[in-house]
Design a protein around this motif. Structure first.
Motif, PDB file in Angstrom:
ATOM      1  N   THR A   9     -34.571  41.198 -22.636  1.00 57.04           N
ATOM      2  CA  THR A   9     -33.683  40.014 -23.094  1.00 57.04           C
ATOM      3  C   THR A   9     -33.827  39.795 -24.373  1.00 57.04           C
ATOM      4  O   THR A   9     -32.575  39.474 -25.199  1.00 57.04           O
ATOM      5  CB  THR A   9     -34.242  38.881 -22.262  1.00 57.04           C
ATOM      6  OG1 THR A   9     -34.691  39.045 -20.871  1.00 57.04           O
ATOM      7  CG2 THR A   9     -33.297  37.596 -22.242  1.00 57.04           C
ATOM      8  N   GLN A  12     -31.227  41.965 -26.117  1.00 54.59           N
ATOM      9  CA  GLN A  12     -29.846  41.533 -25.551  1.00 54.59           C
ATOM     10  C   GLN A  12     -29.671  40.355 -26.732  1.00 54.59           C
ATOM     11  O   GLN A  12     -28.489  40.496 -27.302  1.00 54.59           O
ATOM     12  CB  GLN A  12     -29.760  40.922 -24.168  1.00 54.59           C
ATOM     13  CG  GLN A  12     -29.572  42.341 -23.412  1.00 54.59           C
ATOM     14  CD  GLN A  12     -29.676  41.943 -21.886  1.00 54.59           C
ATOM     15  OE1 GLN A  12     -28.854  40.967 -21.789  1.00 54.59           O
ATOM     16  NE2 GLN A  12     -30.249  42.465 -21.083  1.00 54.59           N
ATOM     17  N   TYR A  13     -30.437  39.492 -27.000  1.00 55.04           N
ATOM     18  CA  TYR A  13     -30.256  38.491 -27.913  1.00 55.04           C
ATOM     19  C   TYR A  13     -29.947  38.897 -29.163  1.00 55.04           C
ATOM     20  O   TYR A  13     -29.149  38.470 -30.130  1.00 55.04           O
ATOM     21  CB  TYR A  13     -31.307  37.241 -27.803  1.00 55.04           C
ATOM     22  CG  TYR A  13     -31.179  36.253 -26.522  1.00 55.04           C
ATOM     23  CD1 TYR A  13     -29.955  35.496 -26.840  1.00 55.04           C
ATOM     24  CD2 TYR A  13     -31.815  36.175 -25.725  1.00 55.04           C
ATOM     25  CE1 TYR A  13     -29.741  34.581 -25.719  1.00 55.04           C
ATOM     26  CE2 TYR A  13     -31.762  35.282 -24.671  1.00 55.04           C
ATOM     27  CZ  TYR A  13     -30.753  34.461 -24.653  1.00 55.04           C
ATOM     28  OH  TYR A  13     -30.575  33.465 -23.674  1.00 55.04           O
ATOM     29  N   PHE A  15     -28.959  41.885 -30.243  1.00 58.74           N
ATOM     30  CA  PHE A  15     -27.841  42.460 -30.297  1.00 58.74           C
ATOM     31  C   PHE A  15     -26.479  41.556 -30.339  1.00 58.74           C
ATOM     32  O   PHE A  15     -25.761  41.866 -31.219  1.00 58.74           O
ATOM     33  CB  PHE A  15     -27.529  43.468 -28.874  1.00 58.74           C
ATOM     34  CG  PHE A  15     -26.220  43.929 -28.908  1.00 58.74           C
ATOM     35  CD1 PHE A  15     -25.941  45.121 -29.803  1.00 58.74           C
ATOM     36  CD2 PHE A  15     -25.500  44.018 -27.636  1.00 58.74           C
ATOM     37  CE1 PHE A  15     -24.672  45.884 -29.705  1.00 58.74           C
ATOM     38  CE2 PHE A  15     -24.261  44.940 -27.487  1.00 58.74           C
ATOM     39  CZ  PHE A  15     -24.130  45.807 -28.723  1.00 58.74           C
TER      40      PHE A  15
ATOM     41  N   LEU B  94     -20.931  45.258 -25.711  1.00 60.23           N
ATOM     42  CA  LEU B  94     -20.860  43.896 -25.793  1.00 60.23           C
ATOM     43  C   LEU B  94     -20.580  43.040 -24.406  1.00 60.23           C
ATOM     44  O   LEU B  94     -21.122  42.288 -24.006  1.00 60.23           O
ATOM     45  CB  LEU B  94     -20.127  43.346 -26.838  1.00 60.23           C
ATOM     46  CG  LEU B  94     -20.516  43.729 -28.200  1.00 60.23           C
ATOM     47  CD1 LEU B  94     -19.522  43.586 -29.353  1.00 60.23           C
ATOM     48  CD2 LEU B  94     -21.771  42.488 -28.654  1.00 60.23           C
ATOM     49  N   VAL B  97     -23.475  43.068 -21.799  1.00 63.57           N
ATOM     50  CA  VAL B  97     -24.361  42.041 -22.173  1.00 63.57           C
ATOM     51  C   VAL B  97     -23.913  40.495 -21.826  1.00 63.57           C
ATOM     52  O   VAL B  97     -24.438  39.831 -21.245  1.00 63.57           O
ATOM     53  CB  VAL B  97     -24.928  42.405 -23.555  1.00 63.57           C
ATOM     54  CG1 VAL B  97     -25.915  41.021 -23.787  1.00 63.57           C
ATOM     55  CG2 VAL B  97     -25.393  43.495 -23.876  1.00 63.57           C
ATOM     56  N   ASN B 100     -23.729  38.861 -18.499  1.00 57.71           N
ATOM     57  CA  ASN B 100     -24.989  38.268 -17.947  1.00 57.71           C
ATOM     58  C   ASN B 100     -25.189  36.881 -18.171  1.00 57.71           C
ATOM     59  O   ASN B 100     -25.163  36.207 -19.191  1.00 57.71           O
ATOM     60  CB  ASN B 100     -26.105  38.991 -18.546  1.00 57.71           C
ATOM     61  CG  ASN B 100     -27.364  38.411 -18.090  1.00 57.71           C
ATOM     62  OD1 ASN B 100     -27.629  37.567 -17.440  1.00 57.71           O
ATOM     63  ND2 ASN B 100     -28.483  38.916 -18.823  1.00 57.71           N
ATOM     64  N   LEU B 103     -27.781  34.484 -19.845  1.00 60.78           N
ATOM     65  CA  LEU B 103     -28.377  34.416 -21.101  1.00 60.78           C
ATOM     66  C   LEU B 103     -27.689  32.904 -21.688  1.00 60.78           C
ATOM     67  O   LEU B 103     -26.673  32.346 -21.051  1.00 60.78           O
ATOM     68  CB  LEU B 103     -27.465  35.564 -22.151  1.00 60.78           C
ATOM     69  CG  LEU B 103     -28.428  36.832 -21.853  1.00 60.78           C
ATOM     70  CD1 LEU B 103     -27.364  37.753 -22.611  1.00 60.78           C
ATOM     71  CD2 LEU B 103     -29.768  36.778 -22.203  1.00 60.78           C
ATOM     72  N   PHE B 109     -21.280  32.970 -27.953  1.00 61.97           N
ATOM     73  CA  PHE B 109     -21.204  34.489 -28.325  1.00 61.97           C
ATOM     74  C   PHE B 109     -19.861  35.153 -28.108  1.00 61.97           C
ATOM     75  O   PHE B 109     -19.479  35.689 -29.021  1.00 61.97           O
ATOM     76  CB  PHE B 109     -22.317  35.186 -27.794  1.00 61.97           C
ATOM     77  CG  PHE B 109     -23.783  34.980 -28.263  1.00 61.97           C
ATOM     78  CD1 PHE B 109     -23.959  35.300 -29.712  1.00 61.97           C
ATOM     79  CD2 PHE B 109     -24.982  34.694 -27.233  1.00 61.97           C
ATOM     80  CE1 PHE B 109     -25.431  35.061 -30.075  1.00 61.97           C
ATOM     81  CE2 PHE B 109     -25.921  34.651 -27.703  1.00 61.97           C
ATOM     82  CZ  PHE B 109     -26.418  34.497 -29.189  1.00 61.97           C
TER      83      PHE B 109
END
Lengths: 271, 298
Positions: A9, A12-13, A15, B94, B97, B100, B103, B109
């Motif tokens: 996790t 991912q953050y 990135f 990208l 991710v 998901n 998050l 983002f």
């Protein structure tokens, strides 16, 4: 949460945060730099400076701002409206009045999607020169109006238009153009909005064709002005930044106000 | 008579159909079909300015002896061969991710990464030019972190100028491609991922063995349109290099060369038209590739 999951996790953050930072940084850089002098900008100053007022003043003395803005707005809005009217008529026509001949022509229209502009610009330039249209805004708009992308987009969207509406209107005695204008257009307004956003952006940012056709300062659009300010031998980057802000602001605004339509139009027009 | 009436209706229907599509067809004929044929015709002529004479395939022969053309062709091919795979991979990662939902700040983002698509090509090229100057913010950052010991000549060294162009296009278009993948991912049944997770398939393997194969059609489509876009690269190189495609023609693209041949020097309309057909052929080949691949699927 177990350790590998936590690291995954976190990764991912990191990135996403890196990607987001790199994506936004040039916009922040543009705003910060508009407050700095040209020397500070090319030596990488990241702090807010005091040159903002000077940069704005210099920009306004070097550029006839109202005229340039008017040129850009006029060209972009008019070309966009014409594109949408002409292309929605065609998209509606191809879908509602199907015939073998028209389906074949439609396939040919789609084929024009792969024509690169580089192969058009020389004959187009000669054509405009012959018609005495060099240095006019009409010359900019004419070749952009017929767009296979937008015709395709409208045809695809028309598939969702309910033919019952059209049949009912016919029974009421409406003519075909009245059905289009009074029923189709209002029903399809979200399609129109998405098309407007996407075509407006393209026209506002259009560069190569205006670069060829517009040769005097009186006709230039903001994109051309920014480009010519920045390609000076010693560009004044403070002034250039004011130009990039003004060139980007309208599209940013349209994007934030109509983000949903923007994404819908983008996905729809090229799908 | 019933038959006559249907015939009349049919004609009425047909006439309306043509009226709706007529304005577009007329414009396409004048501003697309005529010019593309005219370019083909021009490519058989040589000469400067308006004085032109028939040259047959002379222009094609000239292509192979023109080092500047060969350089522009090599540059253009280098740009898409290197840049498109980098960008597509980044966009895919990208999107995977961002798909998901667990998050936080996902909306922020998404918007942030998509934002570069809004920048005009001229504006961002100019911004990049100022950021990548010798003493500029990028070199300062690289020096500060210790990644380089001397500033990189982004705009003065041929190799680094190419890298800069690739970085710039990647910045502008990654978010654009990501949106396509994100839209496609949202159509994939989440239970496939859940099942794989329960079976203990690690995240990278889920990406390689589930996400990528499921998105194959979209990946193919975006690869082709990105490649076609890069073949036509103009605005960026023009504005990063004051229209010269420098240093030492290292960033000269086919479109920029055509522009220079036509509008910067004494115009060589015929020869420039021949080069434009090199682009036409490259784009046509890619489009047919896309067409056949799409047909295989269905």
């Amino acid at each position: 949460m177990n350790a590998p999951r936590f690291f995954s996790t976190a990764l991912q953050y990191v990135f996403l945060a890196t990607a987001a930072f790199l994506s936004i940084f040039p916009f922040i850089w543009m705003v910060i730099s508009s407050t700095n002098t040209s020397i500070d900008i090319i030596s990488g100053r990241t702090g807010i400076g005091e040159a903002f007022a000077t940069n704005v003043a210099n920009f306004f003395t070097q550029v006839d701002v109202p005229l340039v803005f008017w040129n850009s707005t006029k060209v972009a809005v008019l070309a966009t409206l014409l594109t949408i009217v002409v292309s929605s008529l065609a998209g509606y026509g191809f879908e509602m009045f199907r015939s073998k001949a028209r389906d074949r022509i439609y396939a040919l229209v789609l084929l024009t999607l792969m024509v690169p502009f580089a192969a058009l610009m020389i004959p187009l330039f000669m054509m405009m020169a012959k018609s005495g249209l060099i240095n006019t805004h009409i010359a900019i708009m004419l070749p952009t109006i017929a767009s296979a992308f937008i015709i395709f987009y409208f045809r695809q969207s028309t598939k969702a238009f309910q033919t019952e509406l059209r049949d009912a209107a016919k029974v009421d005695g409406l003519k075909e153009w009245q059905i289009f204008l009074y029923i189709y257009v209002p029903v399809m307004r979200s399609t129109y909005a998405a098309a407007f956003v996407i075509v407006f952006m393209t026209n506002w940012n259009n560069y190569l064709w205006p670069l060829i056709v517009l040769q005097s300062n009186e006709t230039k659009t903001i994109t051309l002005v920014v480009s010519s300010l920045a390609s000076a031998y010693y560009p004044d980057y403070g002034v250039v930044m004011i130009g990039t802000i003004l060139a980007t602001l309208p599209t940013l605004l349209v994007f934030f106000v109509m983000q949903r339509q923007f994404v819908q139009g983008m996905l729809g027009s090229v799908k | 008579m019933a038959a006559g009436k249907t015939g009349g209706l049919k004609r009425y229907y047909d006439l309306n159909g043509w009226l709706f599509v007529a304005p577009s067809l007329l414009l396409i004929a004048i501003f697309l079909v005529y010019p593309i044929l005219r370019s083909l015709y021009l490519s058989f002529f040589s000469g400067k300015g308006m004085i032109m004479k028939f040259a047959g395939f002379g222009n094609v022969a000239r292509l192979w002896n023109d080092p500047v053309f060969l350089q522009a062709l090599t540059n253009t091919v280098t740009f898409f061969v290197v840049q498109v795979p980098i960008m597509i991979t980044l966009a895919l990662m990208l999107a995977a991710v961002l798909n998901n939902d667990k998050l936080k700040f996902i909306g922020f983002f998404r918007t942030a990464i998509f934002l570069p698509c809004v920048a005009s090509l001229v504006a961002y090229s100019v911004l990049f030019k100022s950021m990548f100057s010798v003493d500029g913010v990028v070199n300062s950052a690289l020096l500060a972190v210790g990644l380089v010991s001397t500033p990189i000549g982004w705009l003065t060294e041929p190799f680094w100028a190419k890298v800069l162009v690739i970085l710039a296009i990647t910045w502008r278009w990654t978010g654009y491609n990501m949106i396509f993948y994100l839209a496609a991912l949202q159509n994939i049944d989440k239970s496939i991922y859940e099942a794989a997770k329960i079976d203990g398939v690690p995240a990278w393997a889920r990406f390689v063995y589930i996400t990528v194969p499921m998105l194959k059609p979209v990946i193919l489509f975006t690869t082709i349109i990105s490649t076609i876009g890069t073949i036509q690269l103009f605005d960026e190189v023009y504005n990063l290099t004051e229209g010269r495609g420098g240093p030492a023609n290292a960033t000269l693209t086919l479109s920029l060369y055509i522009y220079n041949l036509t509008f910067r020097f004494m115009p060589s309309f015929g020869y420039a038209a021949t080069i434009s057909y090199v682009i036409v052929i490259m784009v046509a080949l890619l489009s047919f590739l896309q067409f056949y691949a799409a047909r295989d699927r269905s």
